[in-house]
Write an enzyme that holds these catalytic residues in place. Structure first.
Site, PDB file in Angstrom:
ATOM      1  CE  LYS A  36      -2.630   1.741   3.536  1.00  0.00           C
ATOM      2  NZ  LYS A  36      -2.603   3.223   3.551  1.00  0.00           N
ATOM      3  CG  ASP A  63      -4.813   4.592   1.140  1.00  0.00           C
ATOM      4  OD1 ASP A  63      -5.955   4.950   0.770  1.00  0.00           O
ATOM      5  OD2 ASP A  63      -4.493   4.462   2.330  1.00  0.00           O
ATOM      6  CE  LYS A  65      -7.612   6.930   3.542  1.00  0.00           C
ATOM      7  NZ  LYS A  65      -6.255   6.369   3.561  1.00  0.00           N
ATOM      8  CG  ASP A  68     -11.199  17.381  -7.404  1.00  0.00           C
ATOM      9  OD1 ASP A  68     -12.085  18.168  -7.806  1.00  0.00           O
ATOM     10  OD2 ASP A  68     -10.009  17.725  -7.256  1.00  0.00           O
ATOM     11  CB  THR A 123     -10.604   5.832  12.615  1.00  0.00           C
ATOM     12  OG1 THR A 123      -9.344   6.299  12.142  1.00  0.00           O
ATOM     13  CG2 THR A 123     -10.799   4.397  12.227  1.00  0.00           C
ATOM     14  NE  ARG A 205       1.039   3.710  12.606  1.00  0.00           N
ATOM     15  CZ  ARG A 205       0.150   4.587  13.028  1.00  0.00           C
ATOM     16  NH1 ARG A 205       0.546   5.686  13.629  1.00  0.00           N
ATOM     17  NH2 ARG A 205      -1.135   4.355  12.837  1.00  0.00           N
TER      18      ARG A 205
HETATM   19  O1  C5P Z   1      -1.677   1.855  12.089  1.00  0.00           O
HETATM   20  P1  C5P Z   1      -1.036   1.264  10.869  1.00  0.00           P
HETATM   21  O2  C5P Z   1       0.351   1.805  10.636  1.00  0.00           O
HETATM   22  O3  C5P Z   1      -1.089  -0.253  10.806  1.00  0.00           O
HETATM   23  O4  C5P Z   1      -1.937   1.840   9.697  1.00  0.00           O
HETATM   24  C1  C5P Z   1      -2.121   1.233   8.471  1.00  0.00           C
HETATM   25  C2  C5P Z   1      -3.044   2.096   7.687  1.00  0.00           C
HETATM   26  O5  C5P Z   1      -4.234   2.348   8.440  1.00  0.00           O
HETATM   27  C3  C5P Z   1      -2.515   3.504   7.374  1.00  0.00           C
HETATM   28  O6  C5P Z   1      -1.778   3.498   6.165  1.00  0.00           O
HETATM   29  C4  C5P Z   1      -3.783   4.308   7.248  1.00  0.00           C
HETATM   30  O7  C5P Z   1      -4.260   4.270   5.914  1.00  0.00           O
HETATM   31  C5  C5P Z   1      -4.793   3.583   8.096  1.00  0.00           C
HETATM   32  N1  C5P Z   1      -5.156   4.316   9.339  1.00  0.00           N
HETATM   33  C6  C5P Z   1      -6.489   4.342   9.735  1.00  0.00           C
HETATM   34  N2  C5P Z   1      -6.884   5.017  10.860  1.00  0.00           N
HETATM   35  C7  C5P Z   1      -5.974   5.628  11.641  1.00  0.00           C
HETATM   36  C8  C5P Z   1      -4.607   5.576  11.307  1.00  0.00           C
HETATM   37  C9  C5P Z   1      -4.230   4.905  10.137  1.00  0.00           C
HETATM   38  O8  C5P Z   1      -7.330   3.746   9.067  1.00  0.00           O
HETATM   39  N3  C5P Z   1      -6.400   6.265  12.735  1.00  0.00           N
END
Ligand code: C5P
Length: 226
Positions: A36, A63, A65, A68, A123, A205
């Site tokens: 991704k 990704d 997103k 437009d 989120t 992460r």
């Molecule tokens: O938290 P992690 O690093 O696993 O995040 C993977 C993906 O989740 C990010 O690339 C982002 O697109 C998404 N994300 C999310 N909500 C958050 C933070 C990250 O959906 N609060």
């Protein structure tokens, strides 16, 4: 390596330089089918990042997103399709016409099978209590517009399972016991997310920021093989 597990996993390469992304991606290619590329890496390295990941054997999840006017989204999606991506995200909040324009643009440009994933609810966008109805509503919009799937949080999967089951469910916020939650608000374990109906788990992460990313990826695989 369990290919069935690998097929369900996407690694979120959220770094700001292509050298670091390539190093990570090369070491993790045996564990993840999908790479991704989000706004951070795309802004830093652009289309070259997509080409590098394809050359490493990944299906690319772009990704961006998009949100437009329909014509602009369609034209951008066509270009993204020409770059060889497999998935492109567009905000479902943009409505049916915009999503449809994006899906058609992507199909027009695509050099391999490719589909739009509609982002249901961020989120950070909504109160949890209000989220489920909105997710359900946006899943319907995504389906009507010809999207291949949706991005949604694991806690929304069960309540929306009956809605357009043919849509791919891509799910971020995946954490193993002991992982830091970071800024994720609505997390689930890989096993929980798959049991609730996820098709593609997006993991960033917990693997990419681990001291040993390959070991973390192996832990992730092991959790799904038990
Ligand atoms: O938290 P992690 O690093 O696993 O995040 C993977 C993906 O989740 C990010 O690339 C982002 O697109 C998404 N994300 C999310 N909500 C958050 C933070 C990250 O959906 N609060």
């Amino acid at each position: 390596m369990d290919e069935g597990v690998r097929d369900r996993l996407a690694v979120a390469l959220d770094v700001d330089d292509l050298v670091a992304a390539t190093r990570l991606a090369r070491s993790l290619a045996g564990h993840f089918r999908v790479a991704k590329i989000g706004l951070e890496l795309y802004t830093a390295a652009g289309p070259e990042a997509i080409g590098v990941m394809i050359d490493l054997g990944y299906d690319v999840f772009c990704d961006l997103k998009l949100h437009d006017i329909p014509n602009t989204v369609a034209r951008a999606a066509r270009v993204v399709g020409e770059l060889g991506v497999s998935y492109l995200t567009i905000h479902a909040a943009g409505g049916t016409e915009m999503l449809r324009a994006g899906a058609e643009g992507l199909a027009e440009g695509a050099t391999r099978p490719a589909g739009v994933l509609a982002v249901t609810v961020l989120t950070s966008e909504a109160e949890v209590a209000a989220t489920r109805d909105l997710v359900a509503e946006r899943m319907e919009v995504a389906f009507e517009a010809g999207c291949a799937g949706v991005v949604c949080a694991a806690p929304d999967l069960t309540a929306t399972r009956h809605i357009r089951p043919e849509l791919i469910r891509a799910v971020p916020g995946i954490r193993l016991a002991g992982d830091s939650v970071d800024d994720q608000r609505r997390v689930a374990s890989p096993v929980q997310a798959l049991a609730a109906g996820a098709d593609l788990l997006v993991v960033g992460r917990p693997v990419t920021r681990a001291a040993d990313p390959v070991e973390a990826a192996e832990r992730l695989h092991r959790s799904l093989q038990q």
